[in-house]
Structure formats: structure tokens, C-alpha cells
Design a protein around this motif. Structure first.
Motif, PDB file in Angstrom:
ATOM      1  N   ALA A 239      50.252  46.734  38.645  1.00  0.00           N
ATOM      2  CA  ALA A 239      50.915  46.676  37.332  1.00  0.00           C
ATOM      3  C   ALA A 239      49.974  47.279  36.088  1.00  0.00           C
ATOM      4  O   ALA A 239      50.750  48.046  35.399  1.00  0.00           O
ATOM      5  CB  ALA A 239      50.727  45.057  36.828  1.00  0.00           C
ATOM      6  N   LYS A 240      48.696  47.239  36.279  1.00  0.00           N
ATOM      7  CA  LYS A 240      47.881  48.057  35.381  1.00  0.00           C
ATOM      8  C   LYS A 240      48.257  49.512  35.373  1.00  0.00           C
ATOM      9  O   LYS A 240      48.619  50.092  34.329  1.00  0.00           O
ATOM     10  CB  LYS A 240      46.511  47.753  35.484  1.00  0.00           C
ATOM     11  N   HIS A 241      48.228  50.212  36.488  1.00  0.00           N
ATOM     12  CA  HIS A 241      48.585  51.661  36.749  1.00  0.00           C
ATOM     13  C   HIS A 241      49.926  51.848  36.262  1.00  0.00           C
ATOM     14  O   HIS A 241      50.092  52.953  35.709  1.00  0.00           O
ATOM     15  CB  HIS A 241      48.484  51.896  38.045  1.00  0.00           C
ATOM     16  N   ALA A 277      54.051  55.899  42.093  1.00  0.00           N
ATOM     17  CA  ALA A 277      53.541  54.506  41.926  1.00  0.00           C
ATOM     18  C   ALA A 277      54.470  53.299  42.762  1.00  0.00           C
ATOM     19  O   ALA A 277      54.047  52.388  43.017  1.00  0.00           O
ATOM     20  CB  ALA A 277      53.128  54.312  40.550  1.00  0.00           C
ATOM     21  N   TYR A 278      55.785  53.363  42.136  1.00  0.00           N
ATOM     22  CA  TYR A 278      56.735  52.289  42.216  1.00  0.00           C
ATOM     23  C   TYR A 278      56.774  52.285  43.905  1.00  0.00           C
ATOM     24  O   TYR A 278      56.966  51.254  44.623  1.00  0.00           O
ATOM     25  CB  TYR A 278      57.958  52.190  41.572  1.00  0.00           C
ATOM     26  N   ALA A 279      56.856  53.619  43.956  1.00  0.00           N
ATOM     27  CA  ALA A 279      57.472  53.652  45.852  1.00  0.00           C
ATOM     28  C   ALA A 279      56.146  53.255  46.653  1.00  0.00           C
ATOM     29  O   ALA A 279      56.156  52.684  47.758  1.00  0.00           O
ATOM     30  CB  ALA A 279      57.606  55.272  46.111  1.00  0.00           C
ATOM     31  N   ARG A 280      54.880  53.427  46.567  1.00  0.00           N
ATOM     32  CA  ARG A 280      53.664  52.813  46.914  1.00  0.00           C
ATOM     33  C   ARG A 280      53.573  51.410  46.984  1.00  0.00           C
ATOM     34  O   ARG A 280      53.353  50.849  48.082  1.00  0.00           O
ATOM     35  CB  ARG A 280      52.467  53.398  46.275  1.00  0.00           C
ATOM     36  N   VAL A 281      54.099  50.759  45.942  1.00  0.00           N
ATOM     37  CA  VAL A 281      54.135  49.213  45.836  1.00  0.00           C
ATOM     38  C   VAL A 281      55.133  49.068  46.966  1.00  0.00           C
ATOM     39  O   VAL A 281      54.950  47.945  47.990  1.00  0.00           O
ATOM     40  CB  VAL A 281      54.358  48.631  44.589  1.00  0.00           C
TER      41      VAL A 281
END
Length: 457
Positions: A239-241, A277-281
């Protein structure tokens, strides 16, 4: 056992190949929108003619909603509609997806298709829709080095990861590729092979035991054996990133449809970083759920889960993000097809089965059990047990009477300690009984105690 299985691999295309992939995705979208426009125009024309009293043969003839008919119409018109079509594979037309969507809408409207209502297909937008294209004919293969794949008109593309899992089955003759789909997800292109696989059913380590799985937020899963699977909370960890990237995107000059303003290069670059970043999550969550469900289905032949109303659960604004980060529906879906592959079975408890409010020792059901109460205390037999573990054991007992097997982790597999079951005891098959509404409550919400059951896991 012959099953349909998909294998998904990340691609590492060069600049030319990336342009070709985008071109094929655009061609698929173009054919889809053209065929949908043709269908809508004919439907609107016939509806207007019916208002004038025309019927039968007097109505305008329409193209049948079949793949051959729509493909024939597209082949006749593509020279004028898309003169650049020859640069792409002939199999890039997305008409197949349109036909599936029309059939699903028609079956849903007539009542033939069960489940949620299916709306009429919509036109695909270049900016918002996912770029993808499916190939069913032509050269589709994994190269012998297992590091490259060959697709129609796209030639050989390097893989970002090894395709050894699929290559081994292809070489052994236990798999056959039916189609390949390329898709842009999180800034990276992927290829998914839909295959027909001959799977060998292996023996389960605990084939004589039934496993109950209770999913939740604090713990991702609590098993009837007493094992607890912690919730990794991938979205909360990133979330922070993600907040930092979102603030950075908001400071850039983005697109604006009202004024026709195009996005700046800095906005496009930062937005691509946020998408990755969303794809990594999502990838971390998917990987963890695959490992969890594979381990459970390999050990136990019978697994019992609940039919959770996830769509209703996410309406709780305080828990929506945490529930979405868990992937409850994904867990159930993965268990469904993996139990089939391993020769086991998945039993789904009814949505109104009081797994948390039922004593796993004597079978007495509590009238109320608020969500804040995390320990179950039975007023009848005095049993004290963790709320989630009690629910998991109740789920496992649903099929215990049918199969005669024991509950995994239960020292007394007879069930309910051999006591005579009363009318409140959840018998096998009594998993979805809905009580009639009380007088004066028709059209109102269910009582608070029942609503809390939705979030009690």
C-alpha cells in the motif's frame, strides 16, 4: 482422466513483436465491434419494423448469431472496414468472443443460464479494455529449447520463464494445445495455452479423512485439523508504494476526454509503474493461493468449504479492501478444479448453514454470535473452542455421516460424540435451509444476527 487446463507464461518480445502483438489485439477489437454493430443495427431495425405491425417474412432479414455466419459477413466487409487486415492473422478476429457473449445473454434472458444476470455485450474501448487476441489455427507450439513459443504471424517469441511444465507433457504425448491467447496485463505480455491434458490420478495422503476449510480475514484459512494459514495481506504490504505512485500520477498531466487532452509521457511512464505494482500484488496473491490449494487437494480427497456471498461482503466499506485482498472466490474456484484433477471432490455448504454458531461437539445452535466474539462457548455442553476452528470442524462434519469417514484432526471421528442428534443438529445435506420470514419482515433486511454470519469467517 482428460481435463482442460491452461498454462500461462510471460513473454519477452522485442519492439517489433510488441507492435505486432498490439496490432493483433487491435484487430481483434475492431472485428468484435464491427460484428456487434451489425447485430445491434439489425436488432434495432427489426424492433422498429415491429412497431409498424410488420411480422414474419416482412421483417428485415438478420444474420444468425453463429460464428460461421458472422465470420462470413466480416470476410465480405473487412476489405473496406479494415484495409490493413492483411498484416494480421486471419484468426485474430474477436468474433468468437462476441458469439459467446450473445449466447450467454440470450440464455440468461430466457432462464436457460443459471447464476447472475448477463448483460448484452458492449463495444470495446481502446483505452479501457484489456488488449488480447486468441489463436485457434495456424502454427502454435512450444520450441524444443522451452524458452521460445511460435504463434501465427508473430513468429518465434522469447519467453520470460521456462515452459518446461507444458513441454514435458507435450513431449510425453499427454497434452494437446487447443488454442493460445496473448494478453497485456500489468505492462507485460502473457501467452496462455488452453490444453487438453491426460492427468493421472494420484493417491491422497489422507484419503480417509474429510477436511473442513473456514476462510477469513485475520487468518486466510483455518483447517479442521487445527492448522492455521496466516493471511499474507499482499495489498496492505504494497500500500505504501502504491500510494506514492498514485500521488505521483496525480501530479502529472493525464488524459482528458472532455477537452481532448492527451496524456504526457511522464504520466504514461508513471501510470505504467503503478500498473506493474498492482500486477505484482496480484501475482503474489495468485501464487500463494495456488500453493495453498495444491497442498490441500494433494493430501485430502474430500474438502468442504462455504458458499460465501462475497459480492455482499464487499459492500461493507470497512472490510471491502481486506476481503478483496484475500481472494475467497479464487480459493473456492481453485479447489473446485484441482479436486477434480486429483480425483477428489469439493463439497460446498449452503450459504445459510450456521457453521460458526453450531457447536461442533454436541450440535446445538446458538441464537446469536456477534462478529466480535472470537471464541465459541457452548451453553449446552460447555465446550470452549476458537470460533474459526469450530466452524471448520462443522463444515467437515457435513459429509462425515454420508461417507463414514472421520473429520481430519478429530480424535473422535464418530461425530457429535455419538450423541443422539436433535432437530437442531446439522445433518448431512441440511446445508441450505432458509427459514420463512417472520410476519411484518417481508421486504426488510434479515435480522442482525443473520447478517453478521456473512462476515463471521
Amino acid at each position: 482422466m482428460i481435463v482442460n487446463q491452461a498454462y500461462r507464461f510471460a513473454l519477452d518480445p522485442n519492439a517489433t513483436q510488441m507492435a505486432a502483438l498490439a496490432s493483433h489485439a487491435g484487430a481483434s477489437r475492431k472485428a468484435f465491434n464491427w460484428a456487434l454493430g451489425l447485430v445491434k443495427a439489425q436488432m434495432d431495425q427489426r424492433a422498429a419494423e415491429k412497431t409498424y405491425g410488420l411480422t414474419g417474412d416482412r421483417l428485415t432479414a438478420s444474420v444468425p448469431w453463429t460464428l460461421p455466419s458472422l465470420r462470413k459477413a466480416w470476410n465480405e466487409a473487412k476489405g473496406d472496414v479494415a484495409p490493413w487486415w492483411a498484416e494480421n492473422s486471419k484468426d485474430a478476429a474477436g468474433i468468437r468472443n462476441l458469439v459467446r457473449g450473445l449466447d450467454a445473454w440470450r440464455d440468461s434472458k430466457s432462464g436457460k443460464r443459471k447464476g447472475a444476470k448477463v448483460n448484452f455485450p458492449r463495444f470495446k474501448n481502446k483505452r479501457s479494455e484489456t488488449k488480447s487476441c486468441t489463436f485457434t489455427t495456424g502454427v502454435i507450439r512450444v520450441e524444443p529449447d522451452r524458452e521460445h513459443v511460435t504463434l501465427p504471424r508473430l513468429d518465434t517469441i522469447r519467453l520470460h520463464e521456462s515452459a518446461r511444465k507444458l513441454a514435458r507433457r507435450l513431449e510425453a504425448g499427454t497434452a494437446r494445445i487447443l488454442s493460445a491467447t496473448v494478453k497485456l496485463d500489468g505492462g507485460r505480455w502473457y501467452v496462455s495455452f488452453s490444453c487438453e491434458v491426460d492427468r493421472q490420478i494420484a493417491d491422497h495422503a489422507r484419503s480417509d479423512a474429510v477436511l473442513g476449510v473456514d476462510v477469513g480475514i485475520t487468518h486466510l484459512a483455518v483447517l479442521s485439523t487445527g492448522d492455521v494459514i496466516d493471511n499474507p495481506r499482499h495489498l496492505a504490504g504494497g500500500a505504501k508504494h502504491l500510494r506514492r505512485l498514485s500521488r505521483r500520477v496525480s501530479r502529472r498531466v493525464g488524459p482528458d476526454r472532455r477537452t481532448g487532452q492527451e496524456a504526457s509521457k511522464r504520466w504514461q511512464k508513471t501510470n505504467a509503474d503503478r500498473s506493474r505494482a498492482y500486477a505484482r500484488v496480484a501475482n503474489l496473491r495468485r501464487d500463494g493461493l495456488h500453493k495453498l490449494t495444491s497442498a490441500l487437494t494433494a493430501d485430502y480427497a474430500t474438502i468442504v468449504v462455504e458458499d460465501l456471498n462475497v459480492a455482499g461482503m464487499v459492500r461493507n466499506r470497512k472490510l471491502a479492501k481486506a476481503i478483496s485482498d484475500c481472494g475467497f472466490a479464487t480459493i473456492r474456484g481453485l479447489l473446485g478444479h484441482k479436486t477434480t484433477w486429483s480425483g477428489g471432490r469439493l463439497v460446498t455448504a449452503g450459504r445459510w448453514f450456521p457453521s460458526s454458531k453450531t457447536c461442533s461437539d454436541c450440535g446445538v445452535v446458538k441464537a446469536k454470535l456477534p462478529l466480535r466474539v472470537r471464541t465459541f462457548e457452548c451453553d449446552a455442553c460447555g465446550m470452549v473452542l476458537d470460533r474459526d476452528l469450530n466452524a471448520a470442524r462443522n463444515l467437515a462434519r457435513l459429509v462425515e455421516r454420508e461417507t463414514g469417514t472421520g473429520v481430519a484432526g478429530d480424535p473422535e471421528p464418530q461425530g457429535f460424540n455419538g450423541r443422539e442428534a436433535d432437530r437442531r443438529t446439522p445433518l448431512a445435506g441440511q446445508v441450505a435451509v432458509k427459514r420463512p420470514p417472520r410476519p411484518g419482515t417481508v421486504g426488510r433486511q434479515r435480522p442482525t444476527a443473520d447478517r453478521e454470519l456473512t462476515f463471521a469467517h
